[in-house]
Design a protein around this motif. Structure first.
Motif, PDB file in Angstrom:
ATOM      1  N   VAL A  17      46.045  39.314  43.157  1.00 17.31           N
ATOM      2  CA  VAL A  17      45.711  37.930  42.809  1.00 17.31           C
ATOM      3  C   VAL A  17      46.998  37.137  42.608  1.00 17.31           C
ATOM      4  O   VAL A  17      47.908  37.586  41.907  1.00 17.31           O
ATOM      5  CB  VAL A  17      44.865  37.883  41.517  1.00 17.31           C
ATOM      6  N   THR A  19      48.260  33.424  41.361  1.00 22.21           N
ATOM      7  CA  THR A  19      47.835  32.190  40.698  1.00 22.21           C
ATOM      8  C   THR A  19      48.698  31.013  41.167  1.00 22.21           C
ATOM      9  O   THR A  19      49.759  31.202  41.769  1.00 22.21           O
ATOM     10  CB  THR A  19      47.977  32.312  39.173  1.00 22.21           C
ATOM     11  N   ARG A  42      43.484  30.093  41.834  1.00 17.67           N
ATOM     12  CA  ARG A  42      44.097  31.358  42.233  1.00 17.67           C
ATOM     13  C   ARG A  42      43.514  31.767  43.573  1.00 17.67           C
ATOM     14  O   ARG A  42      42.539  31.181  44.041  1.00 17.67           O
ATOM     15  CB  ARG A  42      43.851  32.458  41.189  1.00 17.67           C
ATOM     16  N   ARG A  43      44.108  32.781  44.186  1.00 16.42           N
ATOM     17  CA  ARG A  43      43.597  33.303  45.452  1.00 16.42           C
ATOM     18  C   ARG A  43      43.918  34.801  45.502  1.00 16.42           C
ATOM     19  O   ARG A  43      44.854  35.268  44.842  1.00 16.42           O
ATOM     20  CB  ARG A  43      44.185  32.578  46.681  1.00 16.42           C
ATOM     21  N   HIS A  44      43.115  35.535  46.274  1.00 17.13           N
ATOM     22  CA  HIS A  44      43.376  36.960  46.514  1.00 17.13           C
ATOM     23  C   HIS A  44      44.110  37.072  47.844  1.00 17.13           C
ATOM     24  O   HIS A  44      43.706  36.436  48.824  1.00 17.13           O
ATOM     25  CB  HIS A  44      42.065  37.736  46.608  1.00 17.13           C
ATOM     26  N   GLY A 159      43.354  31.728  50.992  1.00 22.05           N
ATOM     27  CA  GLY A 159      43.286  33.068  50.415  1.00 22.05           C
ATOM     28  C   GLY A 159      42.704  34.013  51.457  1.00 22.05           C
ATOM     29  O   GLY A 159      42.313  33.588  52.548  1.00 22.05           O
ATOM     30  N   ASP A 272      38.569  30.335  42.537  1.00 23.86           N
ATOM     31  CA  ASP A 272      39.039  31.728  42.480  1.00 23.86           C
ATOM     32  C   ASP A 272      39.419  32.314  43.831  1.00 23.86           C
ATOM     33  O   ASP A 272      40.176  33.276  43.899  1.00 23.86           O
ATOM     34  CB  ASP A 272      37.942  32.619  41.873  1.00 23.86           C
ATOM     35  N   HIS A 273      38.854  31.777  44.913  1.00 22.25           N
ATOM     36  CA  HIS A 273      39.101  32.365  46.240  1.00 22.25           C
ATOM     37  C   HIS A 273      40.052  31.538  47.094  1.00 22.25           C
ATOM     38  O   HIS A 273      40.583  32.055  48.055  1.00 22.25           O
ATOM     39  CB  HIS A 273      37.794  32.493  47.044  1.00 22.25           C
TER      40      HIS A 273
END
Ligand code: UT7
Length: 318
Positions: A17, A19, A42-44, A159, A272-273
């Motif tokens: 992850v 941020t 954030r992103r993965h 992401g 989040d993605h």
């Protein structure tokens, strides 16, 4: 009549992850700018050696499990991606080998962020025509591999991840209608200029005219929503859930306003993605199915917009 219905969903996000605060350390940006302009927090991102097919396999296995099917039951595999492991074989063929499936058609669809609605639409037609019974449709992208990590105007937006659905033949819809479009006149708004045609392999990084793309996205998505409702004689209030492509929270809000839908009826994962390109809709769908928000019998409107430009929608009763 034969229709297709969504039998199961799956999703997978890489473990790493990153941020907005992490990005502040590497490019000239701020957490506040990214949140305000995009809604992203954030992103993965994939780790070294992790590929599009790795993500796709995880999502596919979860979707098979949710559908109560074995991989051997599949008779069609379609993968939407812009970041295949290799030029060829297709990621769909690599995934087919990983799943130990043999003989059924398997191919990739490349429509960038609209890839999943394109792939789902194609698979739906295979089923409607009696050419397939159980289709695996995956949206998988490791977009971080094609970003210029020194370009703050693009690298903060994307992401990595994968989402998958199994659609199966059914007596009642399921997928009610699909609507696909493209207009190459806007091809320069979002592109990787390098490629085989011009021999420019070094310049293989995403370029975006973000501001102009934003305006085209808002008007185009508004039109596709109207087109989908009109084609089915529906009122805005008939839609239970909007599952939009997750490029920018402001674009999503504009489409929700157009539908007169409160944001509680919109599945939003962009915080989040970030923008996971072809994966964003199936990831959002999977999340809302697994957390119990989306229930059987509800009416879903999925819509996407991407480079090309490409855009489209899928109206489906879950
Ligand atoms: O999934 C495919 C479809 N994708 C889309 O549809 C994306 C559409 N576009 C967008 O989402 C938005 O246009 C962006 C998020 C890309 C940009 O937001 P914007 O509100 O349109 O900003 P902008 O491009 O007009 O830039 C505003 C300012 C500029 O500075 P100046 O010229 O006003 O001084 C940019 O240089 O923000 C600056 N900027 C940044 N500042 C901090 C651009 N990127 C960043 C950044 N951090 N990461």
């Amino acid at each position: 009549m034969i229709y297709s219905r969504i039998a199961g969903t799956g999703g997978y996000l890489p473990e790493r992850v990153v941020t907005n605060a992490d990005l502040e350390a590497t490019v000239d940006t701020t957490d506040a700018w990214i949140r305000e302009r995009t809604g992203i927090e954030r992103r993965h991102l994939v780790s070294d050696g992790e590929t599009c097919s790795d993500l796709a396999e995880r999502a596919a296995r979860l979707a098979l499990e949710a559908a109560g099917l074995a991989a051997a039951d599949l008779d069609l595999i379609v993968v939407a991606t812009t970041t295949p492991d290799q030029y060829f074989p297709s990621t769909a063929c690599i995934l087919q080998q990983r799943l130990d499936v043999h003989g059924c058609p398997a191919f990739d669809v490349q429509a960038v962020c609209a890839g999943f609605v394109y792939a789902l639409s194609i698979a739906d037609k295979f089923i409607r025509l009696g050419s397939a019974q159980n289709a695996l449709v995956v949206g998988s992208d490791a977009f971080s591999r094609i970003l210029d990590w020194t370009d703050r105007s693009t690298c903060v937006l994307f992401g990595d991840g994968a989402g998958a659905v199994i659609i199966e033949a059914a007596d009642t819809p399921g997928v009610i209608s699909t609507h696909l479009h493209a207009d190459g006149a806007y091809k320069d708004l979002l592109q990787i200029p390098g490629g085989l045609g011009n021999g420019d392999y070094a310049n293989n990084r995403v370029e975006m005219k973000g501001n102009e793309l934003f305006r085209v996205a808002v008007t185009t998505l508004s039109r596709i929503v109207e087109e989908t409702l009109a084609a089915n004689g529906l009122e805005r209030s008939d839609i239970d859930w909007l599952i939009p492509h997750q490029a920018n929270l402001r674009i999503i809000q504009a489409t929700a306003r157009k539908l007169d839908l409160p944001m509680e009826r919109v599945v939003v994962t962009v915080a989040d993605h970030a923008n996971t390109s072809a994966a964003s809709i199936p990831l959002a769908l999977d999340q809302a199915v697994r957390d119990g928000r989306i229930k059987r019998g509800e009416l879903l409107l999925m819509e996407a917009f991407g480079g090309g430009i490409t855009w489209g929608s899928v109206l489906a009763r879950f």
